[in-house]
Write a protein that holds these residues in place. Sequence first.
Motif, short mmCIF file in Angstrom:
data_model
loop_
_atom_site.label_atom_id
_atom_site.label_comp_id
_atom_site.label_asym_id
_atom_site.label_seq_id
_atom_site.Cartn_x
_atom_site.Cartn_y
_atom_site.Cartn_z
N ALA A 37 0.83 -1.21 0.00
CA ALA A 37 0.00 0.00 0.00
C ALA A 37 0.86 1.26 0.00
O ALA A 37 1.97 1.28 0.56
CB ALA A 37 -0.92 -0.01 1.22
N ALA A 38 0.35 2.30 -0.63
CA ALA A 38 1.06 3.58 -0.67
C ALA A 38 1.27 4.11 0.74
O ALA A 38 0.37 4.03 1.59
CB ALA A 38 0.25 4.58 -1.49
N GLY A 39 2.46 4.62 0.98
CA GLY A 39 2.78 5.20 2.28
C GLY A 39 3.17 4.20 3.34
O GLY A 39 3.44 4.59 4.48
N VAL A 40 3.19 2.91 2.99
CA VAL A 40 3.56 1.86 3.95
C VAL A 40 4.95 1.36 3.62
O VAL A 40 5.31 1.21 2.45
CB VAL A 40 2.53 0.70 3.88
CG1 VAL A 40 2.95 -0.45 4.79
CG2 VAL A 40 1.15 1.19 4.26
N GLU A 41 5.74 1.09 4.65
CA GLU A 41 7.07 0.53 4.43
C GLU A 41 6.96 -0.81 3.70
O GLU A 41 6.19 -1.68 4.09
CB GLU A 41 7.78 0.30 5.78
CG GLU A 41 9.13 -0.38 5.65
CD GLU A 41 9.67 -0.88 6.98
OE1 GLU A 41 10.77 -1.47 6.99
OE2 GLU A 41 8.97 -0.72 8.00
N VAL A 42 7.72 -0.94 2.60
CA VAL A 42 7.71 -2.20 1.85
C VAL A 42 8.53 -3.23 2.62
O VAL A 42 9.71 -3.03 2.89
CB VAL A 42 8.29 -2.00 0.44
CG1 VAL A 42 8.33 -3.33 -0.32
CG2 VAL A 42 7.47 -0.97 -0.34
N ARG A 43 7.88 -4.33 2.96
CA ARG A 43 8.52 -5.32 3.84
C ARG A 43 8.89 -6.62 3.13
O ARG A 43 9.59 -7.44 3.72
CB ARG A 43 7.60 -5.62 5.01
CG ARG A 43 7.37 -4.42 5.90
CD ARG A 43 6.65 -4.79 7.16
NE ARG A 43 6.68 -3.69 8.13
CZ ARG A 43 6.31 -3.80 9.39
NH1 ARG A 43 5.89 -4.97 9.86
NH2 ARG A 43 6.36 -2.76 10.20
N GLY A 44 8.41 -6.81 1.91
CA GLY A 44 8.77 -8.04 1.23
C GLY A 44 7.79 -8.38 0.12
O GLY A 44 6.82 -7.67 -0.13
#
Length: 295
Positions: A37-44
């Motif tokens: 999601a936009a604005g969320v830290e990309v975790r994997g």
Amino acid sequence: MTRPTTSSTPFPPPPGARAYALRTARGDFAVVDSPAAAGVEVRGVALLLPGFTGSKEDFHRLHGPLAARGYRTVTVDGRGQNESDGPADDESPYAREELAQDVLAQAAALGTPVHLVGHSLGGQIARAAVLLDHAPFLSFTLMSSGPAEISESQKLRVKLLHDALAVMTMPEVWEAIVAMGPPEEVGGPARGFGDPEQLRLRWLNHKPAQLLATGRQLCAEPDRVAELAAVPLPFHVLSGARDDTWPVPLLDEMAVRLRADRTVVPEAEHSPNLDRPLPTARGLADFWDRRRRRD
């Protein structure tokens, strides 16, 4: 290998996701790809494989909640499933090692190590891929996918399907399936994400050879848990609280043998991704987050 996936597909992706043909060294595979999601830290990134008679659409309700947790999810139709092409009559391309090599090619095409998730048959195909080469994977989740062959009651269902395919066309078999009762009682190809017409089209898209070959595999799969336990990956066993294909106590025991994290989704059965998508997505993301903290 894949029929092109376009905006005219009867299986539109969920909001924010994109349907396309993933090009790999072993051909093209139909996927639904949902970014974090936009604005969320990309975790994997996670690669999710569907079960017998299933398709990538069975994971549609997981994309949104996993995107909100920072995970890109790529769900795939395997060779001969739904919108991924394959031979209709030749079973040899559906041998277990061939399908496992497809998974390795899909992971390679994504270009980054992925969290691997396999539902039911997809879990056993994923297991074969991990045993061939675990390097492309950050973790492996077996979702409602057991240690060996399916239960006797499910073997009977597979035999009935095989007997029907021997004497009937795919449209005729679908009519017989529908006549058996409502989807929640019949299960199998009559149950999944979508309306009755979408489920009918999905069934007609499946290649008979794929159904025959993988059905036989489900009925004869050996126990390879000891081999898998020797692989240096974090494991996760996720299931509903009830399962007719592999009894839950058997899944509990497999988790112990794998030293795996264990998630049981309340009020869910063999397809927690359909029955209870929010707690299923939470179980997946919590496991992946724990792995990130440990690493």
